[in-house]
Enzyme design. Structure first.
Site, PDB file in Angstrom:
ATOM      1  N   SER A  14      -6.562   3.502   4.063  1.00 17.72           N
ATOM      2  CA  SER A  14      -5.797   2.708   3.101  1.00 17.72           C
ATOM      3  C   SER A  14      -6.715   1.878   2.205  1.00 17.72           C
ATOM      4  CB  SER A  14      -4.795   1.780   3.822  1.00 17.72           C
ATOM      5  OG  SER A  14      -3.820   1.299   2.919  1.00 17.72           O
ATOM      6  N   SER A  69       0.795  -1.229   0.000  1.00 11.44           N
ATOM      7  CA  SER A  69       0.000   0.000   0.000  1.00 11.44           C
ATOM      8  C   SER A  69       0.828   1.279   0.000  1.00 11.44           C
ATOM      9  CB  SER A  69      -0.953   0.015   1.202  1.00 11.44           C
ATOM     10  OG  SER A  69      -2.055  -0.832   0.955  1.00 11.44           O
ATOM     11  N   LYS A 102      -0.047   3.670  -2.678  1.00 11.31           N
ATOM     12  CA  LYS A 102      -1.071   4.713  -2.556  1.00 11.31           C
ATOM     13  C   LYS A 102      -0.467   6.098  -2.339  1.00 11.31           C
ATOM     14  CE  LYS A 102      -4.587   1.488  -0.914  1.00 11.31           C
ATOM     15  NZ  LYS A 102      -4.168   0.309  -0.149  1.00 11.31           N
TER      16      LYS A 102
END
Length: 394
Positions: free
Chosen positions: A123, A60, A63
């Site tokens: 997230s 993640s 992101k």
């Protein structure tokens, strides 16, 4: 007369107290991670690194780039914080079982601001897809933008394959590249970075907390960061913290647990703040020197820097910083504002800590025919003594 000559001004001792390699300093921490790096935000200097250029799965941390691209789209006026996004089936939260999500569903109309919070605080993989489709029409089109931005930012060892970071063939980045990205988020899209400090966000009556546990750490002033986890990547964390005028960025990738990534990040940040210091060496748009201009309407020009100049170095040295200025002389009109006309180098002892080009701070047009002719004669005579220091000084 086009001959370049180096004009060395006297070395100036600055008042800062700095340190050198000879100073006894503890070794940097050795971390239980696949790769890590500690970067100074102001100068971009790497203070500590371990496998910092290793190709690793970002999870993640991807992101961070998703948020950066959206932030740039807002800055460029192609979307706005208040723009409404219609959630497609591709972005439906049920498409992401056993992974983090914002819990959006088809038919929802969600603002870009809320989706960014779902992306950053929660997230959310679903939020990532919704933002990607909003910006580029398709997620694949958005991924192309992500990779273009990575190349533009100098993230030369990064390849994205989706907007959320779930494992797949070909996805990779490095701790160094993630530090570069975090630095650019703070610098280029500060309103987006502000969201990284938010500790909780509620959507669909579900309260979720920011997974960056360092936000609750009273021993450090951590004001942002992003976690990541997949089975391939392990547990990762990018964080940034401030102390006075100093800001550090830590990247820890591929640790075995959530606790390890927090402890490793804390060790890096504490080490950096304890044993390093950041000084501002020059201020943007302030005159650094006044230089003679030949064959121009004006006889002199102010030169300086187009951005603030910082350097980071070990604490505790009593020798101080020295500065050496080089002018590419003679400087002959016309001169355009922003032209590079020299360079300044700062050192601690023999070690270079910063080097920046000097630029012209204004335009200087050519002078009259008489002025140009007279200066040509003077320059010819001066060229006979070109080894004399200070010859081209105003």
């Amino acid at each position: 007369m086009n001959k370049s000559m180096s004009l060395l001004f006297a070395s100036l001792a600055l008042s800062s107290s700095v340190s050198v390699a000879a100073l006894v300093t503890p070794n940097p921490p050795t971390l239980n991670a696949k790769g890590y790096v500690l970067m100074d935000y102001q100068s971009g200097a790497i203070l500590v690194g371990g496998n910092q250029d290793a190709a690793l799965a970002p999870a993640s941390l991807t992101k961070l780039m998703t948020a950066y691209v959206v932030g740039k789209e807002i800055e460029n006026g192609r979307t706005s914080w208040d723009s409404k996004v219609a959630v497609s089936e591709n972005a439906w939260s049920v498409k992401f079982p056993d992974s983090s999500k914002m819990f959006i569903k088809p038919g929802d109309n969600v603002t870009v601001a809320d989706l960014l919070r779902g992306l950053i605080v929660q997230s959310g993989n679903d939020a990532a897809v919704a933002l990607a489709e909003h910006v580029a029409g398709t997620e694949s089109g958005f991924v192309a933008l992500m990779n273009q931005w990575a190349a533009n930012l100098g993230m030369n060892s990064t390849q994205f394959i989706n907007s959320h970071g779930l494992d797949g063939q070909g996805i990779h980045t490095t701790p160094s590249d993630m530090a570069i990205l975090m630095r650019k988020i703070i610098e280029d899209v500060p309103k987006v970075y502000d969201i990284y400090s938010e500790k909780r966000f509620v959507w669909a009556d579900i309260k979720q907390y920011n997974r960056n546990r360092l936000l609750w750490d009273n021993s450090l002033n951590v004001d942002g960061g992003k976690t990541g986890y997949t089975s391939d990547a392990g547990y990762s964390l990018v964080s940034s913290a401030t102390q006075g005028q100093m800001r550090l960025i830590s990247v820890v990738m591929g640790t075995p647990s959530t606790q390890t990534r927090v402890e490793a990040s804390r060790q890096l940040l504490n080490y950096g703040f304890r044993f390093y210091e950041t000084d501002q060496l020059a201020v943007a748009d302030e005159s650094e020197a006044k230089i003679r201009v030949w064959k121009g309407k004006n006889a002199n020009i102010d030169v300086g820097f187009d951005h603030d100049v910082y350097a980071t170095y070990l604490r505790g040295n009593s020798r101080g910083v020295t500065k050496e200025t080089e002018i590419y002389a003679p400087l002959v009109a016309p001169v355009k504002q922003g032209d590079i006309i020299g360079n300044v180098t700062w050192r601690v002892g023999n070690d270079e800590i910063a080097s920046e080009p000097l630029i012209a701070m204004s335009n200087v047009e050519q002078g009259s025919i008489f002025k140009r002719a007279w200066d040509s004669v003077v320059l010819w005579f001066k060229s006979l003594f070109s080894d004399t220091k200070g010859l081209w000084e105003s």
